[in-house]
Motif scaffolding. Structure first.
Motif, short mmCIF file in Angstrom:
data_model
loop_
_atom_site.label_atom_id
_atom_site.label_comp_id
_atom_site.label_asym_id
_atom_site.label_seq_id
_atom_site.Cartn_x
_atom_site.Cartn_y
_atom_site.Cartn_z
N LYS A 71 8.04 4.59 -18.35
CA LYS A 71 8.69 4.60 -17.03
C LYS A 71 8.80 5.99 -16.45
N ALA A 72 8.68 7.04 -17.28
CA ALA A 72 8.70 8.41 -16.76
C ALA A 72 7.50 8.65 -15.84
N ASP A 90 6.58 2.78 -24.96
CA ASP A 90 7.69 1.94 -24.51
C ASP A 90 7.31 1.43 -23.14
N HIS A 113 11.17 -2.88 -23.68
CA HIS A 113 12.60 -2.69 -23.44
C HIS A 113 13.00 -3.29 -22.09
N ARG A 160 18.93 -3.88 -29.43
CA ARG A 160 19.47 -2.67 -28.82
C ARG A 160 20.98 -2.71 -28.86
N HIS A 210 17.96 -0.28 -32.30
CA HIS A 210 17.61 0.75 -31.32
C HIS A 210 18.86 1.09 -30.51
N HIS A 212 19.82 3.92 -27.01
CA HIS A 212 19.37 4.98 -26.10
C HIS A 212 20.60 5.40 -25.32
N SER A 215 20.04 10.20 -20.28
CA SER A 215 19.02 11.24 -20.11
C SER A 215 19.31 12.07 -18.86
N GLY A 250 16.18 6.34 -29.49
CA GLY A 250 15.77 6.38 -28.08
C GLY A 250 15.12 7.69 -27.67
N GLY A 252 15.56 10.62 -24.02
CA GLY A 252 16.59 11.37 -23.33
C GLY A 252 16.54 12.86 -23.56
N PRO A 295 10.40 9.77 -26.36
CA PRO A 295 10.46 10.73 -25.27
C PRO A 295 9.63 10.27 -24.06
N GLY A 296 10.16 10.48 -22.87
CA GLY A 296 9.39 10.23 -21.64
C GLY A 296 9.37 11.51 -20.83
N ARG A 297 10.55 11.82 -20.26
CA ARG A 297 10.72 13.02 -19.44
C ARG A 297 10.18 14.28 -20.11
N TYR A 394 9.72 10.74 -13.51
CA TYR A 394 10.64 10.05 -12.60
C TYR A 394 10.51 10.50 -11.14
C1 LIG Z 1 14.17 5.74 -20.27
C2 LIG Z 1 14.13 5.43 -21.72
C3 LIG Z 1 13.59 6.35 -22.62
C4 LIG Z 1 13.06 7.69 -22.21
O1 LIG Z 1 13.99 8.51 -21.63
P1 LIG Z 1 13.55 10.02 -21.28
O2 LIG Z 1 14.71 10.64 -20.72
O3 LIG Z 1 12.44 9.91 -20.27
O4 LIG Z 1 13.08 10.63 -22.54
C5 LIG Z 1 13.52 6.00 -23.95
N1 LIG Z 1 13.98 4.81 -24.38
C6 LIG Z 1 14.50 3.89 -23.55
C7 LIG Z 1 14.96 2.61 -24.06
C8 LIG Z 1 14.60 4.18 -22.19
O5 LIG Z 1 15.13 3.28 -21.37
#
Ligand SMILES: *Cc1c(COP(=O)(O)O)cnc(C)c1O
Length: 435
Positions: A71-72, A90, A113, A160, A210, A212, A215, A250, A252, A295-297, A394
């Motif tokens: 989603k990032a 993810d 997710h 979760r 899991h 999270h 972030s 997760g 963040g 990790p995404g961001r 994002y």
């Molecule tokens: C958004 C999300 C992430 C990634 O978050 P970042 O801040 O981009 O690293 C990881 N796990 C879950 C379940 C999320 O919803």
């Protein structure tokens, strides 16, 4: 260290003429060739960040699987890069799953997710053989058990949980506290009930837990506290048959958006999470689960630089100088949505000293459409290209067609070459679905 380097991609340079380059390509040339606004992604940064996560976590905890949080920002070209780097994914929607599938991503390494996956999304995911569904509600436990049964399958899942720990980030990006739509709360007893229900579901196989927290998280302590709490919680269900094979704290992980920010390094996060896992597992006699990190961001964010061209300039003496650019909240909603701050660099005047304090406004019909307030720039003139670093995460993934502005193209740069991985939308694209 107050340095612009904190926010720029690994390959970025500002030469003696004050020209910003990324991946060996001059920013002003990229703006000319692809038009503005345009999002430039540095392939070296993306790959370096993937490798850093894989190596730092595996060094301390062999077998850790890094999952990129799509989603990032994701598209098929990027999904292929993440696959090459050995990451899983993810996804949080059928659309993200479709991108993974289109890119030929191994679906057993895809985790699904979301707090309200639709029946159609779950049916597709089960039919396609997705690796794990991360179940978020009692409704989903029932629905997925039925869907898996109808498909004649046993679906692997994680549950979760919400550990009730505040990671001290913006309220809109906090997810692991009691007042959250995400996850089963440990405090209320929901998590306990969910685990029992999952263990008893004929068509589901519970592989682990899991959480999270939110972030971006600039502190290590929330990860440590939540990891400890969730492992202790999990240990309480051993007799009831919970074999914690997998555990995910997760994503963040924070990045620097402004030059004064100093987020922990990947090694710091790895040390905190793994250190807690080791000590808590040892204390409880719990066998070590496989670690997943998401990790995404922190992978795509630092790789992205948005380029805009300056148009109208409005000076209100004694009040504010508005410098308007050809993009804005349609391609980057973050300042309007959660008061996000950014650095702004004049792409062709990078070494000129700042002469004025200005506010960078977008072209959208909202007064809140401001990309950066009260920033210092060398004298801004119409036609100048400005760069906003740390824009990879994002921004394009939250882009909209508000005001019917086409969404910008995405350009991957590396070693002096640029490659368009998503073209600019056309007016026809925006009317494609109108009937
Ligand atoms: C958004 C999300 C992430 C990634 O978050 P970042 O801040 O981009 O690293 C990881 N796990 C879950 C379940 C999320 O919803």
């Amino acid at each position: 260290m107050m340095s612009l380097e904190n926010v720029l991609p690994d390959s970025a340079e500002i030469d003696s003429q004050g020209q910003l380059s990324i991946g060996g390509c001059l920013a002003v040339d990229l703006a000319e060739e692809h038009g503005t606004p345009v999002y430039v992604l540095d392939e070296a940064t993306i790959r370096n960040r993937c490798r850093e996560f894989v190596s730092e976590f595996n060094r301390l905890y062999p077998g850790t699987q890094v999952l990129y949080a799509s989603k990032a920002y994701i598209n098929p070209a990027l999904a292929r890069i993440f696959n090459e780097e050995g990451l899983g994914l993810d996804v949080v929607s059928g659309g993200e799953l479709a991108v993974a599938q289109a890119a030929g991503f191994p679906l057993e390494k895809v985790y699904f997710h979301g707090n309200n996956k639709t029946p159609a999304e779950l049916e597709e995911a089960v039919a396609q053989g997705i690796g794990r569904v991360v179940v978020d509600s009692f409704h989903e436990l029932d629905l997925l058990n039925r869907i898996a049964g109808e498909a004649g399958k046993v679906q692997d899942i994680l549950v979760r949980v919400s550990p009730g720990i505040d990671p001290h980030t913006h309220a809109y990006t906090t997810t692991g506290i009691i007042d959250s739509k995400f996850g089963f709360s440990i405090q209320t007893g929901d998590a306990e009930r969910a685990i029992r229900q999952a263990l008893g579901a004929a068509n589901l196989k519970l592989r682990g837990l899991h959480f999270h927290l939110g972030s971006p998280i600039f502190e290590l302590e929330p990860y440590e506290a939540a990891t400890d709490l969730v492992l202790r919680f999990a240990a309480g269900f051993r007799e009831e048959g919970l074999d914690l094979e997998e555990f995910s704290p997760g994503g963040g992980f924070a990045i620097a958006y402004t030059r004064d920010q100093e987020p922990p390094s990947v090694a710091d996060y790895a040390g905190a999470i793994v250190g807690t896992m080791e000590s808590t597992c040892e204390e409880l006699g719990l066998s070590r689960p496989k670690l997943l990190v998401e990790p995404g961001r922190s992978i795509i964010g630092p790789a992205g630089v948005a380029l805009y061209r300056i148009g109208a300039i409005k000076d209100i003496p004694g009040v504010r100088k508005y410098v308007s650019v050809d993009g804005g909240m349609g391609d980057n909603i973050r300042p309007a949505l959660y008061q996000a701050s950014y650095e702004v660099i004049s792409a062709g005047k990078g070494n000129a000293s700042a002469t004025e304090t200005v506010t960078i406004a977008g072209k959208y019909c909202e007064s809140g459409d401001v990309l950066a307030s009260d920033i210092s720039l060398p004298t801004a003139e119409p036609g100048d290209v400005i760069a906003i670093p740390a824009s990879g995460a994002y921004c394009p993934s939250m882009a909209s067609n508000y005001n019917l502005n086409p969404r910008p193209p995405m350009v991957l740069v590396n070693d002096g070459h640029s490659r368009l991985i998503r073209r600019r939308e056309s007016y026809a694209d925006m009317m494609l679905c109108d009937v």
